[in-house]
Design a protein around this motif. Structure first.
Motif, PDB file in Angstrom:
ATOM      1  N   LYS A   1       0.829  -1.203   0.000  1.00  0.00           N
ATOM      2  CA  LYS A   1       0.000   0.000   0.000  1.00  0.00           C
ATOM      3  C   LYS A   1       0.865   1.256   0.000  1.00  0.00           C
ATOM      4  CE  LYS A   1      -3.956  -2.236   2.099  1.00  0.00           C
ATOM      5  NZ  LYS A   1      -4.960  -2.228   3.147  1.00  0.00           N
ATOM      6  N   GLY A   2       1.947   1.203  -0.778  1.00  0.00           N
ATOM      7  CA  GLY A   2       2.825   2.360  -0.940  1.00  0.00           C
ATOM      8  C   GLY A   2       3.935   2.493   0.075  1.00  0.00           C
ATOM      9  N   ASN A   3       3.902   1.709   1.136  1.00  0.00           N
ATOM     10  CA  ASN A   3       4.928   1.784   2.182  1.00  0.00           C
ATOM     11  C   ASN A   3       5.938   0.653   2.012  1.00  0.00           C
ATOM     12  OD1 ASN A   3       3.642   3.983   3.647  1.00  0.00           O
ATOM     13  ND2 ASN A   3       2.103   2.474   4.224  1.00  0.00           N
ATOM     14  N   GLU A   4       7.222   0.985   2.139  1.00  0.00           N
ATOM     15  CA  GLU A   4       8.265  -0.030   1.981  1.00  0.00           C
ATOM     16  C   GLU A   4       8.237  -1.045   3.115  1.00  0.00           C
ATOM     17  OE1 GLU A   4      12.241   1.478   1.526  1.00  0.00           O
ATOM     18  OE2 GLU A   4      11.935   1.754  -0.617  1.00  0.00           O
ATOM     19  N   VAL A   5       8.448  -2.301   2.750  1.00  0.00           N
ATOM     20  CA  VAL A   5       8.610  -3.385   3.724  1.00  0.00           C
ATOM     21  C   VAL A   5       9.837  -4.196   3.320  1.00  0.00           C
ATOM     22  CG1 VAL A   5       6.167  -3.561   4.363  1.00  0.00           C
ATOM     23  CG2 VAL A   5       7.026  -4.927   2.485  1.00  0.00           C
ATOM     24  N   ASN A   6      10.492  -4.767   4.298  1.00  0.00           N
ATOM     25  CA  ASN A   6      11.676  -5.595   4.072  1.00  0.00           C
ATOM     26  C   ASN A   6      11.265  -7.042   3.857  1.00  0.00           C
ATOM     27  OD1 ASN A   6      13.771  -3.600   4.634  1.00  0.00           O
ATOM     28  ND2 ASN A   6      12.972  -3.653   6.726  1.00  0.00           N
ATOM     29  N   LEU A   7      11.886  -7.664   2.880  1.00  0.00           N
ATOM     30  CA  LEU A   7      11.687  -9.093   2.674  1.00  0.00           C
ATOM     31  C   LEU A   7      12.919  -9.806   3.206  1.00  0.00           C
ATOM     32  CD1 LEU A   7      10.158  -9.287  -0.918  1.00  0.00           C
ATOM     33  CD2 LEU A   7       9.002  -9.107   1.288  1.00  0.00           C
ATOM     34  N   LEU A   8      12.697 -10.742   4.125  1.00  0.00           N
ATOM     35  CA  LEU A   8      13.795 -11.510   4.688  1.00  0.00           C
ATOM     36  C   LEU A   8      14.106 -12.696   3.792  1.00  0.00           C
ATOM     37  CD1 LEU A   8      12.889 -11.592   8.490  1.00  0.00           C
ATOM     38  CD2 LEU A   8      14.327  -9.962   7.259  1.00  0.00           C
ATOM     39  N   GLY A   9      15.337 -13.110   3.807  1.00  0.00           N
ATOM     40  CA  GLY A   9      15.758 -14.260   3.030  1.00  0.00           C
ATOM     41  C   GLY A   9      16.434 -13.838   1.749  1.00  0.00           C
TER      42      GLY A   9
END
Length: 164
Positions: free
Chosen positions: A6-14
């Protein structure tokens, strides 16, 4: 890796899984609470990572792949989310999903980390798609830059068809 929700950055682990990689092994849970690993699958596989099967975008995605699956030979489609197996089974039954297998990463969170799709801030899997050939080689990899967007249905199906 970072994507948006929804437009906000999120970190993907792995680790990001790329076309040409050997598919990482994983352990998820089937709707009947049995463990499934990569070794338990065969043929051409489409692995769909979704945040929650019971949301509008995921609903459309799984129904579309269920419809298109009838045209694919020697191909199995798996949708993997953090949803509990009971909820996945209930949703599949309510929506006549017969050609897509659902599996849950709730117990081990293994698929999320091995395929680089665990969205740390959300505690959910990001939207991604992987096509594996019968030798466990990744022949297609797509991470949706915005989790609420659909993957490229046509390219995923085309990759599976080419692997026939």
């Amino acid at each position: 890796m970072k994507v948006k929700f929804k437009g906000n950055e999120v970190n993907l682990l792995g680790k990001e899984v790329k076309t040409g990689d050997n598919a990482p092994d994983f352990k998820v849970v089937s709707n009947d609470l049995k463990d499934i690993t990569l070794k338990d699958t065969k043929g051409i596989r489409i692995l769909l990572s979704v945040p929650s099967i019971d949301t509008p975008v995921c609903d459309i995605e799984v129904k579309e792949f269920n419809k298109r699956a009838s045209d694919l030979k020697n191909t199995t489609i798996y949708t993997i989310s953090m949803d509990l197996p009971f909820a996945q089974a209930r949703w599949c039954a309510a929506n006549d999903i017969e050609r897509v297998h659902t599996a849950s990463d709730y117990k081990y969170r293994d698929f999320g980390e091995k395929y680089g799709v665990y969205a740390e801030e959300l505690g959910l899997l990001a939207r991604a798609a992987f096509v594996l050939d019968s030798n466990n080689k990744v022949i297609y990899s797509e991470y949706c830059s915005e989790i609420t967007n659909q993957p490229d249905f046509d390219s995923i199906i085309e990759a599976a068809e080419k692997a026939q």
